[in-house]
Design an enzyme around this catalytic site. Structure first.
Site, mmCIF file in Angstrom:
data_model
loop_
_atom_site.group_PDB
_atom_site.id
_atom_site.type_symbol
_atom_site.label_atom_id
_atom_site.label_comp_id
_atom_site.label_asym_id
_atom_site.label_seq_id
_atom_site.Cartn_x
_atom_site.Cartn_y
_atom_site.Cartn_z
ATOM 1 N N ALA A 154 0.846 -1.209 0.000
ATOM 2 C CA ALA A 154 0.000 0.000 0.000
ATOM 3 C C ALA A 154 0.876 1.252 0.000
ATOM 4 C CB ALA A 154 -0.925 -0.013 1.216
ATOM 5 N N TYR A 155 1.871 1.259 0.883
ATOM 6 C CA TYR A 155 2.785 2.405 0.954
ATOM 7 C C TYR A 155 3.550 2.558 -0.366
ATOM 8 C CZ TYR A 155 7.023 5.020 2.261
ATOM 9 O OH TYR A 155 8.064 5.916 2.299
ATOM 10 N N THR A 156 4.090 1.443 -0.859
ATOM 11 C CA THR A 156 4.903 1.521 -2.080
ATOM 12 C C THR A 156 4.064 1.990 -3.261
ATOM 13 O OG1 THR A 156 6.283 -0.260 -1.231
ATOM 14 C CG2 THR A 156 6.459 0.219 -3.580
ATOM 15 N N ALA A 158 1.428 3.865 -3.149
ATOM 16 C CA ALA A 158 1.099 5.289 -2.972
ATOM 17 C C ALA A 158 2.298 6.168 -3.319
ATOM 18 C CB ALA A 158 0.644 5.540 -1.533
ATOM 19 N N LYS A 159 3.494 5.758 -2.874
ATOM 20 C CA LYS A 159 4.674 6.560 -3.199
ATOM 21 C C LYS A 159 5.011 6.464 -4.691
ATOM 22 C CE LYS A 159 6.955 8.651 -0.531
ATOM 23 N NZ LYS A 159 6.841 10.064 -0.015
#
Ligand SMILES: NC(=O)c1ccc[n+]([C@@H]2O[C@H](COP(=O)([O-])OP(=O)(O)OC[C@H]3O[C@@H](n4cnc5c(N)ncnc54)[C@H](OP(=O)(O)O)[C@@H]3O)[C@@H](O)[C@H]2O)c1
Length: 228
Positions: A154-156, A158-159
């Site tokens: 999810a973080y990757t 989004a970034k």
């Protein structure tokens, strides 16, 4: 490297990197617009910087909301009459689970934190830079964007989307005098613990200052690794 007369918006100013970038840009002569979600933390930062009142403005803004980003940019222009730099340093990480057991809420939160804050701020700030014929946008990206690992999808994602927004922006900014660039890190060594290949806030803020200078006018749309 001087930013005398420039006005820099620092989102995520109260974060581990934001605080050091604020100090570095202030020392270079910029007036600062400090953005965060917590008034007490912003006040503490402003006091620690010891800038004269005419050189800084703090605004509480949840930048996931378009109106908040627009209001912060409006307040900055009303105060300083110009906007030159956006150091977009809003942070936030959620992860630790494989994708198949990640809640949709976590994905939504990460997209709001990294994609929507970027989108709203860029839309609020960059047209003013283009109108002024000069501007700098800088953000920080993890190496996992180019090479995703496990348990952080999810973080990757989004970034990665943030990177795509800013590199697309850079292409669209050609010949405007405004640039947009990303610094890529394995992680930020916020405690200066000497972790191999991690970037310290000092190293990152030096690179950000350079990208914000006149000397870096030809660097646009770059993803610059600070990985050792
Ligand atoms: N730390 C790392 O290892 C690492 C690795 C790769 C990339 N990065 C990127 O580097 C940048 C700086 O990271 P960092 O570690 O310094 O971040 P951090 O310490 O987690 O700081 C987060 C900052 O974002 C602000 N913030 C959070 N949600 C917000 C919202 N909805 N609206 C406005 N502001 C909000 C926080 O403000 P309040 O505290 O006032 O709420 C705080 O100032 C981030 O873009 C991050 O994604 C970090």
């Amino acid at each position: 490297m001087s930013l005398d007369g420039r006005v820099a918006i620092i989102s995520g100013a109260t974060g581990g990197l934001g605080r050091v970038v604020a100090r570095r840009l202030a020392d270079a002569g910029a007036s600062l617009v400090l953005l965060g979600t917590d008034a007490a933390r912003l006040d503490a930062l402003a006091s620690s910087l010891a800038l004269s009142p005419d050189r800084h403005l703090s605004s509480v803004a949840d930048l996931r909301l378009p109106d908040a980003a627009a209001a912060a940019a409006d307040a900055a222009v009303e105060r300083f009459g110009r906007l030159d730099v956006l150091a977009h340093l809003v942070g936030g990480y959620a992860g630790g689970s494989p994708l198949v057991s990640t809640d949709a809420e976590v994905v939504r939160d990460m997209l709001e934190q990294h994609v929507w804050t970027t989108f709203h701020l860029v839309r609020a700030v960059v047209p003013r830079m283009i109108a002024g014929g000069w501007g700098r946008v800088v953000a920080v990206s993890p190496t996992t964007v180019g090479s995703p690992g496990t348990n952080g999808a999810a973080y990757t994602a989004a970034k990665a989307a943030q990177d795509a927004l800013l590199v697309s922006l850079a292409r669209e900014l050609k010949e405007t005098g405004v640039t947009a660039n990303l610094l890529v890190v394995r992680a930020i060594d916020a405690d200066d613990a000497g972790k191999a290949g991690w970037a310290t806030p000092d190293e990152l803020s030096a690179a950000i200052l350079y990208l914000c200078s006149d000397a870096a006018s030809l660097i646009n749309g770059a993803r610059i690794p600070l990985t050792g």
